[in-house]
Design a protein around this motif. Structure first.
Motif, PDB file in Angstrom:
ATOM      1  N   LEU A 197     -37.750 -52.435  23.061  1.00 29.35           N
ATOM      2  CA  LEU A 197     -37.641 -51.829  24.522  1.00 29.35           C
ATOM      3  C   LEU A 197     -38.842 -51.178  25.348  1.00 29.35           C
ATOM      4  CD1 LEU A 197     -34.023 -50.845  24.336  1.00 29.35           C
ATOM      5  CD2 LEU A 197     -35.032 -53.246  24.908  1.00 29.35           C
ATOM      6  N   SER A 198     -38.430 -50.349  25.037  1.00 29.96           N
ATOM      7  CA  SER A 198     -39.620 -49.090  25.796  1.00 29.96           C
ATOM      8  C   SER A 198     -40.845 -49.130  25.385  1.00 29.96           C
ATOM      9  CB  SER A 198     -39.797 -47.917  25.217  1.00 29.96           C
ATOM     10  OG  SER A 198     -40.007 -47.581  23.684  1.00 29.96           O
ATOM     11  N   GLY A 199     -41.841 -49.515  24.833  1.00 31.55           N
ATOM     12  CA  GLY A 199     -43.220 -50.213  24.257  1.00 31.55           C
ATOM     13  C   GLY A 199     -44.146 -48.743  23.706  1.00 31.55           C
ATOM     14  N   SER A 200     -43.089 -47.528  23.160  1.00 35.60           N
ATOM     15  CA  SER A 200     -43.745 -45.953  23.523  1.00 35.60           C
ATOM     16  C   SER A 200     -44.820 -46.207  22.033  1.00 35.60           C
ATOM     17  CB  SER A 200     -42.078 -45.063  22.829  1.00 35.60           C
ATOM     18  OG  SER A 200     -43.111 -43.295  22.938  1.00 35.60           O
ATOM     19  N   VAL A 201     -46.075 -45.869  21.937  1.00 43.04           N
ATOM     20  CA  VAL A 201     -46.662 -45.918  20.503  1.00 43.04           C
ATOM     21  C   VAL A 201     -46.055 -44.540  19.613  1.00 43.04           C
ATOM     22  CG1 VAL A 201     -49.127 -45.653  20.201  1.00 43.04           C
ATOM     23  CG2 VAL A 201     -48.361 -47.306  22.070  1.00 43.04           C
ATOM     24  N   ALA A 202     -46.069 -43.345  21.115  1.00 42.98           N
ATOM     25  CA  ALA A 202     -45.786 -42.582  19.890  1.00 42.98           C
ATOM     26  C   ALA A 202     -43.966 -42.815  18.653  1.00 42.98           C
ATOM     27  CB  ALA A 202     -45.780 -41.301  20.725  1.00 42.98           C
ATOM     28  N   LEU A 203     -43.754 -43.234  19.278  1.00 44.94           N
ATOM     29  CA  LEU A 203     -42.560 -43.349  18.908  1.00 44.94           C
ATOM     30  C   LEU A 203     -42.413 -44.873  17.741  1.00 44.94           C
ATOM     31  CD1 LEU A 203     -39.236 -43.300  18.306  1.00 44.94           C
ATOM     32  CD2 LEU A 203     -38.559 -45.066  19.857  1.00 44.94           C
ATOM     33  N   LEU A 204     -43.559 -45.262  18.418  1.00 41.71           N
ATOM     34  CA  LEU A 204     -43.791 -46.263  17.098  1.00 41.71           C
ATOM     35  C   LEU A 204     -44.443 -45.673  15.808  1.00 41.71           C
ATOM     36  CD1 LEU A 204     -44.540 -49.746  16.183  1.00 41.71           C
ATOM     37  CD2 LEU A 204     -46.633 -49.494  17.191  1.00 41.71           C
ATOM     38  N   GLY A 205     -44.945 -45.325  15.920  1.00 44.50           N
ATOM     39  CA  GLY A 205     -46.386 -44.427  14.716  1.00 44.50           C
ATOM     40  C   GLY A 205     -44.533 -43.602  13.785  1.00 44.50           C
ATOM     41  N   ASP A 206     -44.081 -43.034  14.339  1.00 46.14           N
ATOM     42  CA  ASP A 206     -42.506 -42.622  13.753  1.00 46.14           C
ATOM     43  C   ASP A 206     -42.458 -43.131  13.492  1.00 46.14           C
ATOM     44  OD1 ASP A 206     -41.759 -39.925  13.487  1.00 46.14           O
ATOM     45  OD2 ASP A 206     -39.545 -40.258  15.113  1.00 46.14           O
ATOM     46  N   THR A 207     -41.486 -44.134  14.204  1.00 48.94           N
ATOM     47  CA  THR A 207     -40.905 -45.212  13.375  1.00 48.94           C
ATOM     48  C   THR A 207     -41.777 -45.787  12.025  1.00 48.94           C
ATOM     49  OG1 THR A 207     -40.059 -46.197  15.403  1.00 48.94           O
ATOM     50  CG2 THR A 207     -40.145 -47.808  13.316  1.00 48.94           C
ATOM     51  N   VAL A 208     -43.052 -46.029  11.774  1.00 50.96           N
ATOM     52  CA  VAL A 208     -43.650 -46.138  10.573  1.00 50.96           C
ATOM     53  C   VAL A 208     -44.099 -45.046   9.749  1.00 50.96           C
ATOM     54  CG1 VAL A 208     -45.986 -46.614   9.839  1.00 50.96           C
ATOM     55  CG2 VAL A 208     -45.139 -47.927  12.019  1.00 50.96           C
ATOM     56  N   HIS A 209     -43.617 -43.496  10.390  1.00 54.86           N
ATOM     57  CA  HIS A 209     -43.448 -42.629   9.318  1.00 54.86           C
ATOM     58  C   HIS A 209     -41.866 -42.607   8.329  1.00 54.86           C
ATOM     59  CE1 HIS A 209     -46.339 -40.020  12.016  1.00 54.86           C
ATOM     60  NE2 HIS A 209     -46.934 -40.919  10.454  1.00 54.86           N
ATOM     61  N   ASN A 210     -41.319 -42.801   9.601  1.00 54.79           N
ATOM     62  CA  ASN A 210     -39.626 -43.281   9.293  1.00 54.79           C
ATOM     63  C   ASN A 210     -39.621 -44.402   7.935  1.00 54.79           C
ATOM     64  OD1 ASN A 210     -39.255 -40.716  10.589  1.00 54.79           O
ATOM     65  ND2 ASN A 210     -37.829 -42.190  12.230  1.00 54.79           N
ATOM     66  N   ALA A 211     -40.017 -45.286   7.841  1.00 57.34           N
ATOM     67  CA  ALA A 211     -40.243 -46.700   7.133  1.00 57.34           C
ATOM     68  C   ALA A 211     -41.297 -46.241   5.730  1.00 57.34           C
ATOM     69  CB  ALA A 211     -41.123 -47.511   8.245  1.00 57.34           C
ATOM     70  N   ALA A 212     -42.006 -45.335   5.725  1.00 61.43           N
ATOM     71  CA  ALA A 212     -42.968 -44.942   4.844  1.00 61.43           C
ATOM     72  C   ALA A 212     -42.509 -43.828   3.762  1.00 61.43           C
ATOM     73  CB  ALA A 212     -44.598 -44.520   5.794  1.00 61.43           C
ATOM     74  N   ASP A 213     -41.799 -43.230   4.745  1.00 62.80           N
ATOM     75  CA  ASP A 213     -40.720 -42.197   4.432  1.00 62.80           C
ATOM     76  C   ASP A 213     -39.729 -42.470   3.225  1.00 62.80           C
ATOM     77  OD1 ASP A 213     -40.371 -39.344   3.019  1.00 62.80           O
ATOM     78  OD2 ASP A 213     -38.751 -38.770   4.848  1.00 62.80           O
ATOM     79  N   ALA A 214     -39.192 -43.622   3.520  1.00 62.97           N
ATOM     80  CA  ALA A 214     -38.135 -44.455   3.355  1.00 62.97           C
ATOM     81  C   ALA A 214     -38.555 -45.138   2.175  1.00 62.97           C
ATOM     82  CB  ALA A 214     -37.438 -45.488   3.500  1.00 62.97           C
ATOM     83  N   LEU A 215     -39.935 -45.870   1.547  1.00 64.21           N
ATOM     84  CA  LEU A 215     -40.639 -46.500   1.370  1.00 64.21           C
ATOM     85  C   LEU A 215     -40.922 -45.654  -0.591  1.00 64.21           C
ATOM     86  CD1 LEU A 215     -42.625 -49.346   2.837  1.00 64.21           C
ATOM     87  CD2 LEU A 215     -39.562 -49.628   1.978  1.00 64.21           C
ATOM     88  N   THR A 216     -41.309 -44.300  -0.238  1.00 67.30           N
ATOM     89  CA  THR A 216     -41.213 -43.588  -1.247  1.00 67.30           C
ATOM     90  C   THR A 216     -40.406 -42.665  -2.431  1.00 67.30           C
ATOM     91  OG1 THR A 216     -41.057 -41.373   0.099  1.00 67.30           O
ATOM     92  CG2 THR A 216     -43.626 -42.156   0.448  1.00 67.30           C
ATOM     93  N   ALA A 217     -39.780 -43.323  -1.487  1.00 73.13           N
ATOM     94  CA  ALA A 217     -38.669 -43.249  -2.704  1.00 73.13           C
ATOM     95  C   ALA A 217     -38.655 -44.164  -3.881  1.00 73.13           C
ATOM     96  CB  ALA A 217     -37.370 -43.549  -1.446  1.00 73.13           C
ATOM     97  N   LEU A 218     -39.433 -45.244  -3.878  1.00 75.51           N
ATOM     98  CA  LEU A 218     -38.959 -46.485  -4.286  1.00 75.51           C
ATOM     99  C   LEU A 218     -40.163 -45.901  -5.877  1.00 75.51           C
ATOM    100  CD1 LEU A 218     -39.877 -49.721  -1.969  1.00 75.51           C
ATOM    101  CD2 LEU A 218     -36.888 -48.466  -3.034  1.00 75.51           C
ATOM    102  N   PRO A 219     -41.212 -45.908  -6.056  1.00 73.04           N
ATOM    103  CA  PRO A 219     -41.814 -45.036  -6.591  1.00 73.04           C
ATOM    104  C   PRO A 219     -41.454 -43.836  -7.849  1.00 73.04           C
ATOM    105  CG  PRO A 219     -43.764 -45.079  -4.985  1.00 73.04           C
ATOM    106  CD  PRO A 219     -42.150 -45.628  -4.867  1.00 73.04           C
ATOM    107  N   LEU A 220     -41.086 -42.933  -6.684  1.00 76.12           N
ATOM    108  CA  LEU A 220     -40.484 -42.135  -7.012  1.00 76.12           C
ATOM    109  C   LEU A 220     -39.365 -42.629  -8.099  1.00 76.12           C
ATOM    110  CD1 LEU A 220     -39.715 -38.972  -8.055  1.00 76.12           C
ATOM    111  CD2 LEU A 220     -38.783 -38.414  -5.870  1.00 76.12           C
ATOM    112  N   ALA A 221     -38.273 -43.427  -7.935  1.00 77.97           N
ATOM    113  CA  ALA A 221     -37.133 -43.852  -8.547  1.00 77.97           C
ATOM    114  C   ALA A 221     -37.288 -44.885  -9.647  1.00 77.97           C
ATOM    115  CB  ALA A 221     -36.432 -44.786  -7.833  1.00 77.97           C
ATOM    116  N   VAL A 222     -38.481 -45.170  -9.805  1.00 70.44           N
ATOM    117  CA  VAL A 222     -39.231 -46.129 -10.889  1.00 70.44           C
ATOM    118  C   VAL A 222     -39.404 -44.767 -11.721  1.00 70.44           C
ATOM    119  CG1 VAL A 222     -41.240 -47.065 -11.719  1.00 70.44           C
ATOM    120  CG2 VAL A 222     -40.069 -48.249  -9.777  1.00 70.44           C
ATOM    121  N   ALA A 223     -39.557 -43.720 -11.414  1.00 69.95           N
ATOM    122  CA  ALA A 223     -40.338 -42.552 -12.310  1.00 69.95           C
ATOM    123  C   ALA A 223     -38.811 -42.246 -13.238  1.00 69.95           C
ATOM    124  CB  ALA A 223     -40.903 -41.513 -11.623  1.00 69.95           C
TER     125      ALA A 223
END
Length: 380
Positions: free
Chosen positions: A109-135
């Motif tokens: 809706l907003s086209g905010s690049v800063a918020l896009l970067g934050d969203t990417v960070h949150n998605a990446a942080d969520a995905l780091t749970a996967l290798p740790l879960a495998v471990a």
């Protein structure tokens, strides 16, 4: 001098008995599997069949106080720790997933690049749970002839991956801030961006506290590092919020300047995560834990002094190797009895200790040659 030595070694289960054991090759759990026929170690009597009332009481007992008839199914503290770690990962994955989806809607809706970067960070942080879960899952596998200490190190490798991810997040945040300084942009729907940033901060901070608490409870440096990673993403969300406030006041450089400040904060979190993970990889332990182990060993009857003591983490499991000095006149059986008592004391005194190897050395005596003399030429 062979009669003056005794040692006990276990790989995951422990014999807590105080007396000697003729068949020491069996751990406590293994031995129970041979002679355990009923619940809680009490064999059933088969001379008279149980009455209907007895069967009813037994079933009610199962409902009110569930228990297992198999020793292998009883709770293992290390396995319970793995289960807690997995539970923390899945819960935090769900929270961060919802957070990222909510932010993604506002980005569209907003086209905010800063918020896009934050969203990417949150998605990446969520995905780091996967290798740790495998471990965590891999760490549950039993030791074998190739991996004689088991697979707990997979957790430490996952911790390294998380540290690298935090470093990448810091680099991405710095690049985004510098790009925004060079190419300022206007952001639309500022109230929605601010709300999304608050959601991102609260979601990440809650996940960070949860992961760090569980990680420290179970002794997982990797899970603590993953919690610190979530905290870095919370800082990024805070930067988006402050930047949106500055933009609302007409200051276009507010977002990139705050972004650079948050990059510095992420660098500090990265330092803490590196310290947690690399100390674990280098087999570092808290000196207070070593002090507690030595204190417990010195109070074991029959232990004259404590020689070499080594401890290491393998994933979230702690192991110990120790040499104790006993009376040289003791028989092998008596020396072994002291070693078992020493291991028992360690298991009670050191939290998260899952295995210990205790070696009993005879005390030096006049005219008696050093029993370790044949090893002298191997010393470093």
């Amino acid at each position: 001098m062979s009669a003056q030595h005794g040692h006990t070694s276990h790989d995951g289960t422990h014999d807590h008995g105080a007396g000697p054991h003729a068949n020491h090759g069996h751990t406590h759990e293994h031995q129970q599997r041979h002679d355990h026929h009923g619940t809680h170690g009490h064999p059933h009597r088969h001379d008279t069949p149980p009455s209907g009332a007895s069967r009813l009481r037994h079933r009610l007992a199962h409902l009110l106080t569930p228990h297992s008839h198999e020793t292998a199914d009883k709770t293992d503290p290390a396995l319970e720790a793995s289960a807690r770690g997995l539970r923390a990962l899945w819960v935090s994955l769900a929270v961060l997933g919802v957070t990222a989806v909510a932010q993604a809607v506002v980005v569209v809706l907003s086209g905010s690049v800063a918020l896009l970067g934050d969203t990417v960070h949150n998605a990446a942080d969520a995905l780091t749970a996967l290798p740790l879960a495998v471990a965590f899952v891999l760490g549950r596998r039993a030791a074998n002839r190739r991996f004689t200490y088991g697979y707990g190190r997979a957790e430490d490798i996952a911790g390294l991956v998380i540290v690298l991810t935090i470093a990448a997040s810091a680099a991405f945040a710095a690049w985004t801030a510098i790009d925004r300084l060079v190419n300022p942009r206007d952001v639309e729907y500022l109230p929605a961006v601010a709300v999304a940033a608050v959601i991102g901060f609260l979601g990440n901070e809650w996940v960070a506290r949860y992961r760090i608490r569980v990680g420290r409870d179970i002794g997982s440096a990797a899970l603590v590092a993953d919690g610190l990673h979530a905290r870095t993403d919370g800082f990024t969300s805070l930067a988006v919020l402050i930047g949106a406030g500055g933009a609302a006041l007409g200051w276009r450089l507010a977002d990139p300047i705050v972004g650079l400040a948050i990059t510095a904060a992420i660098a500090l979190v990265l330092r803490d995560a590196c310290r947690e993970v690399f100390r674990r990889v280098m087999d570092a332990v808290d000196p207070a834990v070593v002090d507690a182990a030595e204190h417990a060993l010195r109070h074991v009857p029959g232990v004259l002094t404590v020689g070499e003591l080594r401890m290491r983490w393998i994933g979230h499991r702690l192991r110990a190797e120790v040499a104790i000095v006993v009376d040289g006149a003791l028989s092998v059986r008596a020396a072994h009895e002291v070693a078992v008592a020493a291991e028992h004391a360690l298991l009670h005194a050191v939290p998260k200790l899952t295995a210990a190897l205790v070696h009993a050395d005879p005390a030096p005596a006049p005219g008696v040659p050093d029993p370790h003399a044949p090893l002298a030429h191997h010393a470093a």
